[in-house]
Design a protein around this motif. Sequence first.
Motif, mmCIF file in Angstrom:
data_model
loop_
_atom_site.group_PDB
_atom_site.id
_atom_site.type_symbol
_atom_site.label_atom_id
_atom_site.label_comp_id
_atom_site.label_asym_id
_atom_site.label_seq_id
_atom_site.Cartn_x
_atom_site.Cartn_y
_atom_site.Cartn_z
ATOM 1 N N GLY A 18 4.134 -5.640 -12.450
ATOM 2 C CA GLY A 18 2.714 -5.722 -12.141
ATOM 3 C C GLY A 18 2.308 -5.113 -10.808
ATOM 4 O O GLY A 18 1.134 -5.105 -10.453
ATOM 5 N N PHE A 19 3.259 -4.556 -10.050
ATOM 6 C CA PHE A 19 2.960 -3.913 -8.767
ATOM 7 C C PHE A 19 1.987 -2.765 -8.994
ATOM 8 O O PHE A 19 2.077 -2.050 -9.989
ATOM 9 C CB PHE A 19 4.267 -3.392 -8.166
ATOM 10 C CG PHE A 19 4.084 -2.653 -6.863
ATOM 11 C CD1 PHE A 19 3.722 -3.318 -5.709
ATOM 12 C CD2 PHE A 19 4.280 -1.280 -6.811
ATOM 13 C CE1 PHE A 19 3.561 -2.639 -4.512
ATOM 14 C CE2 PHE A 19 4.132 -0.590 -5.620
ATOM 15 C CZ PHE A 19 3.768 -1.262 -4.466
ATOM 16 N N GLU A 20 1.003 -2.617 -8.082
ATOM 17 C CA GLU A 20 0.004 -1.565 -8.212
ATOM 18 C C GLU A 20 -0.113 -0.739 -6.935
ATOM 19 O O GLU A 20 0.047 -1.264 -5.839
ATOM 20 C CB GLU A 20 -1.369 -2.158 -8.537
ATOM 21 C CG GLU A 20 -1.430 -2.832 -9.881
ATOM 22 C CD GLU A 20 -2.808 -3.340 -10.227
ATOM 23 O OE1 GLU A 20 -2.998 -3.716 -11.389
ATOM 24 O OE2 GLU A 20 -3.699 -3.371 -9.350
ATOM 25 N N LEU A 21 -0.394 0.545 -7.117
ATOM 26 C CA LEU A 21 -0.658 1.465 -6.014
ATOM 27 C C LEU A 21 -1.992 2.146 -6.286
ATOM 28 O O LEU A 21 -2.205 2.652 -7.384
ATOM 29 C CB LEU A 21 0.420 2.544 -5.923
ATOM 30 C CG LEU A 21 1.818 2.131 -5.532
ATOM 31 C CD1 LEU A 21 2.775 3.314 -5.681
ATOM 32 C CD2 LEU A 21 1.828 1.651 -4.090
ATOM 33 N N GLU A 22 -2.888 2.178 -5.278
ATOM 34 C CA GLU A 22 -4.154 2.882 -5.421
ATOM 35 C C GLU A 22 -4.124 4.119 -4.530
ATOM 36 O O GLU A 22 -3.696 4.068 -3.376
ATOM 37 C CB GLU A 22 -5.332 2.007 -5.017
ATOM 38 C CG GLU A 22 -6.659 2.720 -5.179
ATOM 39 C CD GLU A 22 -7.865 1.863 -4.833
ATOM 40 O OE1 GLU A 22 -8.974 2.387 -4.867
ATOM 41 O OE2 GLU A 22 -7.689 0.672 -4.521
ATOM 42 N N VAL A 23 -4.589 5.237 -5.060
ATOM 43 C CA VAL A 23 -4.641 6.477 -4.296
ATOM 44 C C VAL A 23 -5.870 6.407 -3.375
ATOM 45 O O VAL A 23 -6.995 6.287 -3.843
ATOM 46 C CB VAL A 23 -4.748 7.706 -5.226
ATOM 47 C CG1 VAL A 23 -4.853 8.991 -4.419
ATOM 48 C CG2 VAL A 23 -3.572 7.755 -6.183
ATOM 49 N N VAL A 24 -5.613 6.445 -2.069
ATOM 50 C CA VAL A 24 -6.711 6.414 -1.094
ATOM 51 C C VAL A 24 -6.912 7.785 -0.453
ATOM 52 O O VAL A 24 -7.932 8.027 0.191
ATOM 53 C CB VAL A 24 -6.509 5.335 -0.005
ATOM 54 C CG1 VAL A 24 -6.545 3.941 -0.631
ATOM 55 C CG2 VAL A 24 -5.224 5.544 0.748
ATOM 56 N N LYS A 25 -5.951 8.686 -0.635
ATOM 57 C CA LYS A 25 -6.085 10.055 -0.161
ATOM 58 C C LYS A 25 -5.223 10.950 -1.039
ATOM 59 O O LYS A 25 -4.038 10.686 -1.225
ATOM 60 C CB LYS A 25 -5.650 10.177 1.302
ATOM 61 C CG LYS A 25 -5.839 11.571 1.860
ATOM 62 C CD LYS A 25 -5.457 11.643 3.324
ATOM 63 C CE LYS A 25 -5.632 13.065 3.825
ATOM 64 N NZ LYS A 25 -5.161 13.207 5.210
ATOM 65 N N GLU A 26 -5.838 12.003 -1.586
ATOM 66 C CA GLU A 26 -5.096 12.945 -2.413
ATOM 67 C C GLU A 26 -4.221 13.823 -1.529
ATOM 68 O O GLU A 26 -4.562 14.082 -0.375
ATOM 69 C CB GLU A 26 -6.066 13.823 -3.203
ATOM 70 C CG GLU A 26 -6.909 13.039 -4.186
ATOM 71 C CD GLU A 26 -7.945 13.908 -4.883
ATOM 72 O OE1 GLU A 26 -7.714 15.117 -5.050
ATOM 73 O OE2 GLU A 26 -8.992 13.356 -5.255
ATOM 74 N N CYS A 27 -3.109 14.284 -2.070
ATOM 75 C CA CYS A 27 -2.228 15.130 -1.275
ATOM 76 C C CYS A 27 -2.860 16.488 -1.031
ATOM 77 O O CYS A 27 -2.602 17.125 -0.024
ATOM 78 C CB CYS A 27 -0.853 15.267 -1.907
ATOM 79 S SG CYS A 27 -0.796 16.208 -3.424
ATOM 80 N N GLY A 28 -3.704 16.963 -1.938
ATOM 81 C CA GLY A 28 -4.413 18.222 -1.748
ATOM 82 C C GLY A 28 -3.568 19.440 -2.060
ATOM 83 O O GLY A 28 -2.347 19.365 -2.147
ATOM 84 N N ASP A 29 -4.226 20.566 -2.224
ATOM 85 C CA ASP A 29 -3.554 21.809 -2.590
ATOM 86 C C ASP A 29 -2.628 22.316 -1.497
ATOM 87 O O ASP A 29 -1.598 22.901 -1.766
ATOM 88 C CB ASP A 29 -4.577 22.894 -2.918
ATOM 89 C CG ASP A 29 -5.374 22.561 -4.166
ATOM 90 O OD1 ASP A 29 -4.848 21.817 -5.020
ATOM 91 O OD2 ASP A 29 -6.520 23.023 -4.284
#
Length: 52
Positions: A18-29
């Motif tokens: 049930g562990f969750e990770l939310e993306v708060v910043k994209e790695c970008g091109d």
Amino acid sequence: MNCGDLKMGQVLHCEKCGFELEVVKECGDVSCATDTCCSGNVMCCGEPMKLK
């Protein structure tokens, strides 16, 4: 699902614990172009995490 495919606001979760990770910043091109992104699945409990 590797880091370069994730978009801000998406949530990955582990179906086992049930562990969750939310993306708060994209790695970008820029960082993906220099091969600094992860190149495999984001893992937890020995299995790839999935989008929630």
